[in-house]
Scaffold this motif. Structure first.
Motif, mmCIF file in Angstrom:
data_model
loop_
_atom_site.group_PDB
_atom_site.id
_atom_site.type_symbol
_atom_site.label_atom_id
_atom_site.label_comp_id
_atom_site.label_asym_id
_atom_site.label_seq_id
_atom_site.Cartn_x
_atom_site.Cartn_y
_atom_site.Cartn_z
ATOM 1 N N UNK A 235 0.825 -1.208 0.000
ATOM 2 C CA UNK A 235 0.000 0.000 0.000
ATOM 3 C C UNK A 235 0.861 1.260 0.000
ATOM 4 N N UNK A 236 0.314 2.313 -0.609
ATOM 5 C CA UNK A 236 0.957 3.625 -0.629
ATOM 6 C C UNK A 236 0.004 4.648 -0.035
ATOM 7 N N UNK A 237 0.513 5.461 0.875
ATOM 8 C CA UNK A 237 -0.237 6.584 1.430
ATOM 9 C C UNK A 237 0.633 7.819 1.225
ATOM 10 N N UNK A 238 0.124 8.804 0.504
ATOM 11 C CA UNK A 238 0.992 9.931 0.181
ATOM 12 C C UNK A 238 0.178 11.192 -0.081
ATOM 13 N N UNK A 239 0.871 12.233 -0.521
ATOM 14 C CA UNK A 239 0.221 13.527 -0.660
ATOM 15 C C UNK A 239 -0.075 14.089 0.716
ATOM 16 N N UNK B 275 -5.050 0.184 5.727
ATOM 17 C CA UNK B 275 -4.851 0.272 4.289
ATOM 18 C C UNK B 275 -3.822 -0.789 3.921
ATOM 19 N N UNK B 276 -4.168 -1.700 3.030
ATOM 20 C CA UNK B 276 -3.246 -2.794 2.749
ATOM 21 C C UNK B 276 -3.429 -3.300 1.325
ATOM 22 N N UNK B 277 -2.728 -4.386 1.000
ATOM 23 C CA UNK B 277 -2.746 -4.876 -0.367
ATOM 24 C C UNK B 277 -1.975 -3.922 -1.258
ATOM 25 N N UNK B 278 -2.546 -3.590 -2.407
ATOM 26 C CA UNK B 278 -1.954 -2.623 -3.330
ATOM 27 C C UNK B 278 -2.722 -1.306 -3.317
ATOM 28 N N UNK B 279 -3.432 -1.061 -2.257
ATOM 29 C CA UNK B 279 -4.285 0.123 -2.171
ATOM 30 C C UNK B 279 -3.471 1.412 -2.195
ATOM 31 N N UNK B 280 -4.106 2.457 -2.723
ATOM 32 C CA UNK B 280 -3.512 3.796 -2.758
ATOM 33 C C UNK B 280 -4.451 4.761 -2.045
ATOM 34 N N UNK B 281 -3.895 5.562 -1.147
ATOM 35 C CA UNK B 281 -4.636 6.639 -0.496
ATOM 36 C C UNK B 281 -3.795 7.891 -0.671
ATOM 37 N N UNK B 282 -4.334 8.894 -1.342
ATOM 38 C CA UNK B 282 -3.496 10.050 -1.658
ATOM 39 C C UNK B 282 -4.346 11.304 -1.831
ATOM 40 N N UNK B 283 -3.699 12.381 -2.246
ATOM 41 C CA UNK B 283 -4.384 13.660 -2.303
ATOM 42 C C UNK B 283 -4.650 14.146 -0.898
ATOM 43 N N UNK B 284 -5.856 14.618 -0.652
ATOM 44 C CA UNK B 284 -6.266 15.046 0.694
ATOM 45 C C UNK B 284 -7.206 14.026 1.333
ATOM 46 N N UNK B 285 -7.177 12.825 0.825
ATOM 47 C CA UNK B 285 -8.106 11.793 1.296
ATOM 48 C C UNK B 285 -7.899 11.469 2.763
ATOM 49 N N UNK B 286 -8.989 11.034 3.395
ATOM 50 C CA UNK B 286 -8.936 10.608 4.790
ATOM 51 C C UNK B 286 -9.603 9.234 4.920
ATOM 52 N N UNK B 287 -8.906 8.354 5.600
ATOM 53 C CA UNK B 287 -9.443 7.027 5.911
ATOM 54 C C UNK B 287 -9.339 6.878 7.417
ATOM 55 N N UNK B 288 -10.448 6.637 8.088
ATOM 56 C CA UNK B 288 -10.398 6.604 9.550
ATOM 57 C C UNK B 288 -11.519 5.746 10.104
ATOM 58 N N UNK B 289 -11.655 5.777 11.418
ATOM 59 C CA UNK B 289 -12.607 4.875 12.061
ATOM 60 C C UNK B 289 -12.094 3.456 11.966
ATOM 61 N N UNK B 290 -12.964 2.537 11.587
ATOM 62 C CA UNK B 290 -12.575 1.133 11.391
ATOM 63 C C UNK B 290 -12.542 0.766 9.906
#
Length: 310
Positions: A152-156, A166-181
């Protein structure tokens, strides 16, 4: 010095750059000053200087204070490369190829291990874990009990927090937010100003972007896309090649699948299903046990609360 001996049995004398090891005080010269001796265990516990044969990095001596803690700059022993900043050795494993680069900071109870990298101006803190081949970089923040793993990549300017993973080959970027469960995995992407939270799942090749929000116990998977200002919440499911965008809302136990599209200010909720090549748009509402399928289109101010339209 015998490396297999218990270090608690050693006494250390440092003088003019040299180190002398004594297995017991009986070996120390009788005319020596015992006040100069330090038990090796005290050196390990208090200065965190273990045998360099097991170390990947050391501290440069540079420090800075952030968030009521002091972080220290690291340097790789093998080639002298100066790295980023950690609070203590518990933050970065000496095993694997994991590393903290540049201005990146890892502190608190956070851990980076495996082959993971944290770089740029990224911060990892709290009880967060970054491991596997994961990368966190840019201005990204990973904190709380969050985990980033796999490839996984988390950036920006992205944030991953709470108990999110966040796992696997997932991408989280820009101003995105991932939270809670929330979980984001597979080849899924979360970007722009999108939020994924609650117990939501985004996986497969799904794409959540723009200002979209996916929350509750909802799922977005397959090749589905949720974007614009769209909302997917409660127990709703969007999957297949479906698209939900604009100001559309999908909620309740509703499902949007196949190549269906829900857009404009449309709402699909209750136990409704929209599938095949169906479209729901404008200010239309589809709810109850309604099923809209085939090439059907529901638009304008229409409301469908039950039955089959296809």
């Amino acid at each position: 010095m015998s490396e297999n001996k218990n270090p608690r049995e050693y006494w250390l004398l440092q003088h003019d750059g040299d180190a002398f090891i004594y297995q017991s005080l009986d070996e120390f010269p009788p005319d020596g000053d015992e006040s100069l001796l330090v038990h090796v265990r005290e050196v390990i516990d208090e200065t965190k200087q273990a045998d360099t044969s097991t170390q990947k990095y050391e501290f440069t001596g540079e420090t800075k204070d952030i968030h009521n803690c002091t972080v220290r700059q690291i340097r790789r022993i093998s080639d002298g490369e100066v790295g980023g900043w950690i609070e203590s050795e518990k933050n970065l494993s000496h095993e694997g190829d994991c590393w903290v680069y540049g201005n990146a900071q890892v502190y608190g109870n956070a851990q980076v291990y495996g082959n993971a990298n944290v770089s740029g101006d990224a911060w990892v803190y709290g009880n967060a874990l970054v491991y596997g081949n994961a990368q966190v970089y840019g201005n990204a923040l990973v904190y709380g009990n969050a985990k980033v793993s796999g490839d996984a990549l988390v950036y920006g300017n992205a944030n991953v927090s709470g108990d999110a993973w966040v796992f696997g080959n997932a991408l989280v970027y820009g101003n995105a937010q991932v939270y809670g469960n929330a979980l984001v995995y597979g080849n899924a992407k979360v970007s722009g100003d999108a939020w994924v939270f609650g117990n939501a799942l985004v996986y497969g090749d799904a794409n959540v972007c723009g200002n979209a929000k996916v929350s509750g116990d909802s799922w977005v998977n397959g090749n589905a896309q949720v974007y614009g200002n769209a909302l997917v919440f409660h127990d709703a499911k969007v999957f297949g090649d479906a698209k939900v965008y604009g100001n559309a809302e999908v909620s309740g136990d509703a499902e949007v699948s196949d190549k269906a599209k829900v857009y404009g200010n449309a709402q699909v909720f209750g136990d409704a299903e929209v599938f095949a090549n169906a479209k729901v748009s404008d200010k239309a509402k589809v709810y109850g046990n309604a099923q809209v399928f085939g090439d059907a289109e529901v638009s304008g101010n229409a409301e469908v609360s039950g039955g089959l339209i296809g």
